[in-house]
Design an enzyme around this catalytic site. Structure first.
Site, PDB file in Angstrom:
ATOM      1  N   LYS A  89       6.101 -32.409  -1.024  1.00  0.00           N
ATOM      2  CA  LYS A  89       4.767 -31.841  -1.311  1.00  0.00           C
ATOM      3  C   LYS A  89       3.712 -32.925  -1.471  1.00  0.00           C
ATOM      4  O   LYS A  89       3.046 -33.032  -2.509  1.00  0.00           O
ATOM      5  CB  LYS A  89       4.801 -30.951  -2.555  1.00  0.00           C
TER       6      LYS A  89
HETATM    7  P1  BMP Z   1      14.956 -21.270  -6.259  1.00  0.00           P
HETATM    8  O1  BMP Z   1      15.544 -20.439  -5.084  1.00  0.00           O
HETATM    9  O2  BMP Z   1      16.009 -21.829  -7.148  1.00  0.00           O
HETATM   10  O3  BMP Z   1      13.885 -20.534  -6.994  1.00  0.00           O
HETATM   11  O4  BMP Z   1      14.306 -22.565  -5.600  1.00  0.00           O
HETATM   12  C1  BMP Z   1      13.214 -22.503  -4.716  1.00  0.00           C
HETATM   13  C2  BMP Z   1      12.963 -23.846  -4.098  1.00  0.00           C
HETATM   14  O5  BMP Z   1      11.848 -23.743  -3.234  1.00  0.00           O
HETATM   15  C3  BMP Z   1      12.645 -24.951  -5.100  1.00  0.00           C
HETATM   16  O6  BMP Z   1      13.198 -26.168  -4.593  1.00  0.00           O
HETATM   17  C4  BMP Z   1      11.133 -25.040  -5.093  1.00  0.00           C
HETATM   18  O7  BMP Z   1      10.663 -26.332  -5.353  1.00  0.00           O
HETATM   19  C5  BMP Z   1      10.787 -24.617  -3.676  1.00  0.00           C
HETATM   20  N1  BMP Z   1       9.487 -23.919  -3.537  1.00  0.00           N
HETATM   21  C6  BMP Z   1       9.255 -22.692  -4.151  1.00  0.00           C
HETATM   22  O8  BMP Z   1      10.101 -22.137  -4.840  1.00  0.00           O
HETATM   23  N2  BMP Z   1       8.021 -22.099  -3.978  1.00  0.00           N
HETATM   24  C7  BMP Z   1       7.033 -22.637  -3.239  1.00  0.00           C
HETATM   25  O9  BMP Z   1       5.974 -22.043  -3.107  1.00  0.00           O
HETATM   26  C8  BMP Z   1       7.280 -23.875  -2.606  1.00  0.00           C
HETATM   27  C9  BMP Z   1       8.520 -24.492  -2.765  1.00  0.00           C
HETATM   28  O10 BMP Z   1       8.759 -25.649  -2.165  1.00  0.00           O
END
Ligand code: BMP
Length: 252
Positions: A89
């Site tokens: 990011k």
């Molecule tokens: P999780 O499925 O455990 O919630 O993880 C989601 C992943 O996607 C994390 O690594 C987070 O940094 C990334 N992410 C997100 O959840 N939402 C966004 O808008 C952008 C992301 O990169």
């Protein structure tokens, strides 16, 4: 649209390469490997690698990152035919983003196939970065729409992001977004915030199901805790792979 049809309209070589992987492995799953040690990271890549199209890393949450780890991951990615997406990011002036990409101890430029950047920094900075990432065959993903509650990525922001992507179409692989939006059709859509059951994590995250994400136009689903916190992450990854693929087949 079938992935084989979408490949034809995409301009970016990394986007085409990625959809070929999706088609050949019959998986539209990206694993968010949010683990804290290099051993866990390499183990996930090795065991779940055969079932994913992309492994997404957050290099700075690895407690014991050492030079060479990225290349070890890359070797596993080549063995199991998936791409590596560093979810860094980037959001700074072009010169700083280039240094973050090329010069840190993490050596992102040596191993990442994809890196993301916040469009808020504007076209000239992203173009400067893109000219460097492209020399390593690394594609750019623009964060056009976030999954979290209360975020600022409104319709105008998405519209401006597509205008930027269109200007930089040779470099831009796609968007991080919840689904398609006007102007996004010629790019890949990768969607985070996906779980088998919709809901929230009480920290802002909002989950769509694989079926909702894919029917909304997502090309790849990004799943983290839904898999890595499961009692059997490999079995759960296979569940998500099947759910994502079934949802895709239903579109046709
Ligand atoms: P999780 O499925 O455990 O919630 O993880 C989601 C992943 O996607 C994390 O690594 C987070 O940094 C990334 N992410 C997100 O959840 N939402 C966004 O808008 C952008 C992301 O990169």
């Amino acid at each position: 649209m079938k992935y084989s049809e979408k490949i034809k309209i995409l301009k970016n070589p990394i986007a085409k390469k990625l959809l070929k992987i999706v088609e050949s492995k019959q998986t539209n799953l990206c694993l968010a490997a949010d683990v804290h040690t290099s051993v866990e990271l390499l183990n996930l890549a090795e065991t779940i690698g055969p079932h994913i199209a992309v492994l997404k890393t957050h290099l700075e949450i690895t407690e014991d990152w050492t030079p060479g780890l990225g290349e070890k991951l890359k070797a596993i990615a080549q063995k199991h035919n998936f791409l590596i997406f560093e979810d860094r990011k980037l959001a700074d002036i072009g010169n700083t983003m280039i240094m973050q990409y090329e010069n840190s101890v993490f050596e992102i430029s040596k191993w990442a196939d994809l890196i993301n950047v916040h469009p808020v920094v504007g076209l000239p900075s992203i173009k400067a970065l893109a000219e460097r990432t492209s020399t390593n065959n690394c594609g750019l993903l623009l964060l056009a729409e976030l999954s979290v509650a209360g975020n600022l990525t409104d319709e105008t922001y998405k519209q401006k992001s597509t205008a930027m992507a269109t200007e930089l179409s040779e470099y831009v692989t796609g968007f991080i977004a919840r689904g398609t939006f006007p102007g996004s059709e010629n790019f890949l859509i990768m969607t985070p915030g996906v779980k088998l059951e919709a809901g929230t994590d009480n920290k802002g995250q909002q989950y769509l199901t694989p079926a909702t994400a894919i029917s909304g136009g997502s090309d790849l689903i990004i799943v983290g805790r839904g898999i890595i916190q499961a009692a059997d992450p490999l079995a759960m990854a296979i569940e998500y792979k099947k759910a994502g693929w079934q949802a895709h087949l239903k579109q046709m």
